[in-house]
Design a protein around this motif. Structure first.
Motif, short mmCIF file in Angstrom:
data_model
loop_
_atom_site.label_atom_id
_atom_site.label_comp_id
_atom_site.label_asym_id
_atom_site.label_seq_id
_atom_site.Cartn_x
_atom_site.Cartn_y
_atom_site.Cartn_z
N ALA A 132 10.47 101.19 14.38
CA ALA A 132 9.99 100.16 15.07
C ALA A 132 9.58 101.15 16.56
CB ALA A 132 11.18 99.49 16.35
N TYR A 133 8.98 101.76 16.51
CA TYR A 133 8.67 102.84 17.63
C TYR A 133 7.57 102.44 18.48
CZ TYR A 133 12.14 107.11 17.30
OH TYR A 133 13.20 107.41 17.11
N TYR A 134 6.13 102.40 17.34
CA TYR A 134 5.31 102.62 18.13
C TYR A 134 4.68 100.08 18.61
CZ TYR A 134 0.34 102.05 17.30
OH TYR A 134 -1.18 102.14 17.99
N ASP A 135 5.03 99.60 18.38
CA ASP A 135 5.28 98.80 18.24
C ASP A 135 5.90 98.14 19.51
OD1 ASP A 135 7.00 96.60 17.06
OD2 ASP A 135 6.92 98.12 15.32
N LEU A 136 7.10 98.19 19.66
CA LEU A 136 8.06 98.32 20.39
C LEU A 136 8.21 98.88 21.92
CD1 LEU A 136 10.65 96.53 20.64
CD2 LEU A 136 12.36 98.69 20.31
N HIS A 137 7.37 100.15 21.38
CA HIS A 137 7.00 100.48 21.99
C HIS A 137 5.10 99.98 23.59
CE1 HIS A 137 5.41 103.84 25.46
NE2 HIS A 137 4.44 104.04 25.23
N LEU A 138 4.73 99.84 22.48
CA LEU A 138 3.75 98.80 23.38
C LEU A 138 4.00 97.71 23.88
CD1 LEU A 138 0.30 100.21 20.41
CD2 LEU A 138 0.90 101.78 23.19
N ASN A 139 4.72 97.49 22.83
CA ASN A 139 4.60 95.90 24.16
C ASN A 139 5.91 95.63 24.72
OD1 ASN A 139 3.04 93.88 22.17
ND2 ASN A 139 4.56 93.73 20.38
N LEU A 140 6.95 96.43 25.42
CA LEU A 140 7.86 96.22 26.18
C LEU A 140 6.78 96.31 27.32
CD1 LEU A 140 10.77 98.18 24.74
CD2 LEU A 140 10.77 95.86 25.41
N CYS A 175 9.01 84.46 29.65
CA CYS A 175 9.89 85.80 29.04
C CYS A 175 9.94 85.02 27.32
CB CYS A 175 11.22 86.07 29.50
SG CYS A 175 10.90 87.82 28.72
N PRO A 176 9.40 85.62 26.19
CA PRO A 176 9.61 85.20 25.28
C PRO A 176 10.67 86.19 24.71
CG PRO A 176 8.32 87.78 25.21
CD PRO A 176 7.93 86.69 26.92
N ILE A 177 12.12 86.76 25.31
CA ILE A 177 13.11 87.33 24.72
C ILE A 177 14.06 87.37 25.62
CG2 ILE A 177 11.87 89.03 23.79
CD1 ILE A 177 12.33 90.98 25.44
N GLN A 178 13.56 85.79 26.26
CA GLN A 178 15.26 85.46 27.72
C GLN A 178 16.46 85.31 27.05
OE1 GLN A 178 14.39 80.92 28.48
NE2 GLN A 178 12.70 82.02 28.75
N ASP A 179 16.31 84.66 25.62
CA ASP A 179 17.47 84.38 25.10
C ASP A 179 17.98 85.54 24.64
OD1 ASP A 179 17.39 81.43 25.45
OD2 ASP A 179 15.67 81.47 24.26
N LEU A 180 17.84 86.51 24.50
CA LEU A 180 18.02 88.19 23.97
C LEU A 180 18.16 88.77 25.19
CD1 LEU A 180 15.73 88.42 21.02
CD2 LEU A 180 17.90 87.73 20.89
N CYS A 181 17.93 88.45 26.40
CA CYS A 181 18.28 89.24 27.44
C CYS A 181 19.17 88.91 28.26
CB CYS A 181 16.97 89.12 28.85
SG CYS A 181 16.84 89.85 29.88
N SER A 184 16.21 94.14 16.72
CA SER A 184 15.04 94.10 15.46
C SER A 184 14.55 92.44 15.58
CB SER A 184 15.74 93.72 14.21
OG SER A 184 15.15 93.31 12.98
N GLN A 185 15.31 92.06 16.84
CA GLN A 185 15.26 90.46 16.97
C GLN A 185 14.31 90.49 18.67
OE1 GLN A 185 18.69 87.05 17.37
NE2 GLN A 185 19.70 89.75 16.30
N ILE A 186 14.07 91.06 19.13
CA ILE A 186 14.03 91.59 20.28
C ILE A 186 11.90 91.74 19.93
CG2 ILE A 186 13.11 93.30 22.32
CD1 ILE A 186 16.53 93.18 22.94
N ARG A 187 11.98 92.69 18.46
CA ARG A 187 10.86 93.27 18.37
C ARG A 187 10.16 91.94 17.87
NH1 ARG A 187 10.38 97.39 12.68
NH2 ARG A 187 8.17 97.99 13.23
#
Length: 230
Positions: free
Chosen positions: A188-196, A214-220, A14-17
């Motif tokens: 989350a499937y649709y937007d997470l698929h396309l944004n990943l 990277c916008p998720i560097q702190d979550l990676c 959820s945070q990554i999304r």
């Protein structure tokens, strides 16, 4: 990758999304293609780029008035139409075989509406039984054309989810499909698929990864982050 409970994993997703939506926006739902069009287009997309896929797809549609005509055509004529997609000698027979199998299963009709009577797993397995159709192609048809929740794993998503830690790094792509699909919430499937995919194309490349932007560097959880600007 640290072991997480399902609740912890989904909170992390959820945070990554949310971070990806903040960075890239929420992808707009595109008008779905008819399921057969999506199936053929996705077969054409294998081992090529979107531009070549689209050129080949529209050339095929221009050369034949309908899918019945593609099914009945000489294989060499189908191959000639789809050459821009590459591997035409393999993709042409796969497309025609898929159309034949669908028509035989569906009383001569070439559509995939009968899949709605199946469970998601049954529909996926039916599609995968077609020559040239793997888990990614099946998931794309289900998610994008038929409104049946599925999480396609393409090259970018496979790479990025392995680096982030969303799947075990040594897991095969075949096992990654059910692993991610079982853990990521369906909404989350649709937007997470396309944004990943976008993250993989623009930031987290195969040869170069630009973790400093990277916008998720702190979550990676990737151990080999590149925090040095080019």
């Amino acid at each position: 990758m640290m072991e997480k409970t399902l609740e912890e994993y989904q909170s992390w997703v959820s945070q990554i999304r949310a971070a990806l939506i903040d960075a890239f926006g929420a992808p707009e739902w595109r008008e779905p293609l008819p399921a057969i069009d999506e199936l053929v287009s996705t077969i054409l997309s294998q081992n090529t780029n979107d531009t070549n896929r689209d050129v080949a797809f529209f050339a095929l549609k221009a050369a034949f008035p309908d899918w019945q005509s593609v099914m009945a055509a000489k294989t060499e004529d189908v191959i000639d139409a789809i050459r821009p997609a590459g591997l035409a000698n393999q993709k042409g027979p796969c497309i025609q075989n898929a159309l034949h199998v669908i028509a035989e299963h569906n009383h001569g009709e070439i559509n995939l509406e009968f899949l709605h009577a199946m469970s998601r797993d049954e529909a996926r397995e039916w599609l995968i039984s077609l020559n040239g159709v793997g888990p990614k192609t099946a998931a794309i048809v289900l998610q994008f054309a038929m409104g049946i929740p599925a999480f396609p794993v393409d090259t970018h998503i496979y790479r990025v989810t392995g680096r982030i830690g969303l799947r075990p790094s040594k897991m095969s792509v075949e096992k990654a499909h059910p692993y991610l699909e079982e853990r990521i919430p369906e909404e989350a499937y649709y937007d997470l698929h396309l944004n990943l995919i976008r993250l993989g194309r623009e930031v987290c490349g195969a040869r170069k990864w630009h973790c400093y932007r990277c916008p998720i560097q702190d979550l990676c959880e990737f151990d080999n982050k590149n925090m040095t600007p080019d």
